[in-house]
Write an enzyme that holds these catalytic residues in place. Structure first.
Site, PDB file in Angstrom:
ATOM      1  CD  GLU A   1      15.900  -1.751  11.190  1.00 46.05           C
ATOM      2  OE1 GLU A   1      15.262  -0.934  11.787  1.00 46.05           O
ATOM      3  OE2 GLU A   1      16.011  -1.971   9.693  1.00 46.05           O
TER       4      GLU A   1
ATOM      5  CG  HIS B   1      12.590   3.113  12.175  1.00 45.31           C
ATOM      6  ND1 HIS B   1      13.645   2.647  13.194  1.00 45.31           N
ATOM      7  CD2 HIS B   1      12.644   2.181  11.120  1.00 45.31           C
ATOM      8  CE1 HIS B   1      14.224   1.538  12.504  1.00 45.31           C
ATOM      9  NE2 HIS B   1      13.408   1.346  11.465  1.00 45.31           N
ATOM     10  CD  GLU B   2      10.423   1.815   7.679  1.00 48.46           C
ATOM     11  OE1 GLU B   2      11.024   1.784   6.406  1.00 48.46           O
ATOM     12  OE2 GLU B   2      10.426   1.097   8.357  1.00 48.46           O
TER      13      GLU B   2
ATOM     14  CG  ASP C   1      15.096   2.203  16.528  1.00 48.88           C
ATOM     15  OD1 ASP C   1      14.318   2.239  15.636  1.00 48.88           O
ATOM     16  OD2 ASP C   1      15.295   1.294  16.951  1.00 48.88           O
TER      17      ASP C   1
ATOM     18  CG  HIS D   1      15.785   2.364   7.311  1.00 47.20           C
ATOM     19  ND1 HIS D   1      16.918   2.247   8.060  1.00 47.20           N
ATOM     20  CD2 HIS D   1      14.862   1.894   7.908  1.00 47.20           C
ATOM     21  CE1 HIS D   1      16.685   1.008   8.736  1.00 47.20           C
ATOM     22  NE2 HIS D   1      15.149   1.190   9.003  1.00 47.20           N
TER      23      HIS D   1
END
Ligand code: ZN
Length: 425
Positions: A362, A284-285, A366, A288
């Site tokens: 976010e 997930h990070e 995801d 970003h």
């Protein structure tokens, strides 16, 4: 006729307070609901739900008191002209210790030192209560009073070292500014941000926490493989001892260009029993990063900073503005403080917009992790982190739309499921 700036600012502050308190009350009502939201039934245990409910309600009650005292203090400070009074007192102080009060930088530093002492004193009871009563009552606080005091002293030292040169530079820039003032100020803040982003992880964060490389093993291998498959330039992989202060958990990344570091909280590693779940959080990070979210947010902040300085440059010579706040002179720092206050309504609007974008990011991160095949582990990790952090399970839609930078768990889980079912179709 001059605009009644002070009255307008006070009016807006009180209106904002009423509006946000209304949202808080809506959220408080949601927190009181005795049952889990339907989508979380069976995923979150009843025991965790009861505990998260108690924790959230405790924090909510504390927040009502804190906000009420803050608005009372802030309006009193402005309404009773404590700002000009304090400015005068700090001039007296500078004279008494034998320095030149005509020097605006020295006068400003004396004023800010007073402001810092005042805010340390008024904040202290709240941070003590929050850490040693609320966090402790719900089993999060791992801090001793000694560590708390040591952190506080380190923080004060840092502002004594970093504050004066920055303040002096800003005053100097405004004094020589001319028509391009906004550009100069923004340029200075930009360089400062880059310098701080470089120095913070190497010099400042280690003052408060211990960073150790993640030991070799399966977890490290999995994270390195994931980073390599995405061509993420992972230079260092750290574990931080978040558990010395609190059992809240997290993970983040930082660093420029080809020099990225990932930091895992030791609490995250302890709480996720399954390594795949930690890797899913990292996926997930990395989403970003891959989707340029960090860059977009940085650019947005830069644009906003520039606009703010532009606005400040426009009004900084307005005599009316200073006079309405009780000042006959026009000191730089006072101009900045007053300007900050006049744009409060705009700032709240911008904050709302930023949260909106952040929540979209976010969902995208995801979806990115989901595309890499981490949907199941990410869902499991999100539920676990929500449980372990005792985050609010029931949320009010208005409150979360306004305040949340991350979507509520229910929404994230259902988005992760939606893309599942789409694939099956
Ligand atoms: Zn995220």
């Amino acid at each position: 006729m001059a605009l009644p700036y002070l009255e307008l600012v006070l009016g807006f502050m009180i209106l904002m307070y009423i509006f946000e308190t209304y949202l808080d009350m809506r959220q408080h009502r949601a927190l009181k609901l005795p049952r889990l939201p339907r989508p979380l039934e069976g995923l979150v245990s009843q025991d965790k739900f009861e505990r998260s409910r108690a924790y959230s309600l405790d924090k909510s009650n504390f927040h009502f008191v804190h906000e009420a005292i803050t608005i009372l203090m802030d309006t009193a400070i402005l309404y009773y002209g404590l700002l000009p009074w304090f400015w005068m007192k700090s001039e007296e102080f500078v004279t008494r210790v034998g320095l030149n009060p005509e020097n605006e930088i020295i006068h400003t530093l004396s004023f800010l030192a007073g402001v810092m002492i005042w805010s340390q004193i008024t904040d202290l009871p709240f941070s003590l209560y929050s850490t040693f009563v609320i966090e402790a009552r719900h089993g999060f606080n791992k801090q001793t009073i000694l560590l708390f005091i040591r952190d506080m002293i380190k923080g004060i030292f840092l502002s004594i070292i970093l504050g004066p040169p920055i303040v002096a530079a800003i005053i100097y820039i405004v004094q020589i500014g001319g028509p391009y003032l906004a550009i100069y100020l923004w340029g200075f803040m930009f360089v400062l941000a880059i310098v701080m982003m470089t120095l913070y992880p190497v010099l400042i964060a280690p003052l408060f926490n211990k960073f150790t490389p993640l030991p070799d093993g399966e977890l490290r291998q999995k994270i390195e493989n994931l980073a390599a498959s995405l061509m993420f330039p992972l230079k260092k992989l750290f574990v931080v001892d978040g558990s010395t202060r609190s059992s809240h958990s997290n993970a983040y990344m930082y660093g420029f260009f080809k020099n990225k570091r990932i930091v895992l909280y030791d609490t995250l590693i302890q709480q996720c029993t399954n390594e795949e779940e930690i890797v899913a959080v990292i996926a997930h990070e990395l989403g970003h990063w891959k989707l340029n979210h960090t860059l977009y947010s940085f650019v947005a902040v830069q644009i906003l900073t520039f606009l703010q300085f532009g606005g400040y440059a426009l009004v900084r010579n307005s005599k009316d503005l200073y006079q309405s706040f009780g000042f006959d002179t026009q000191p730089v720092i006072i101009g900045l403080i007053i300007f900050q206050h006049t744009i409060i309504p705009l700032q709240h609007l911008v904050g709302f917009g930023m949260n909106l974008v952040s929540r979209a990011f976010e969902f995208q991160a995801d979806a990115f992790a989901k595309k890499l095949g981490y949907s199941t582990s990410l869902r499991a990790a999100l539920v676990k982190l929500q449980e372990e952090n005792l985050s609010a399970m029931n949320t009010d839609p208005w409150y979360s739309a306004y305040h949340y930078s991350h979507p509520p768990l229910v929404e994230r889980l259902s988005a992760l499921e939606d893309s599942d079912s789409k694939k099956e179709d």
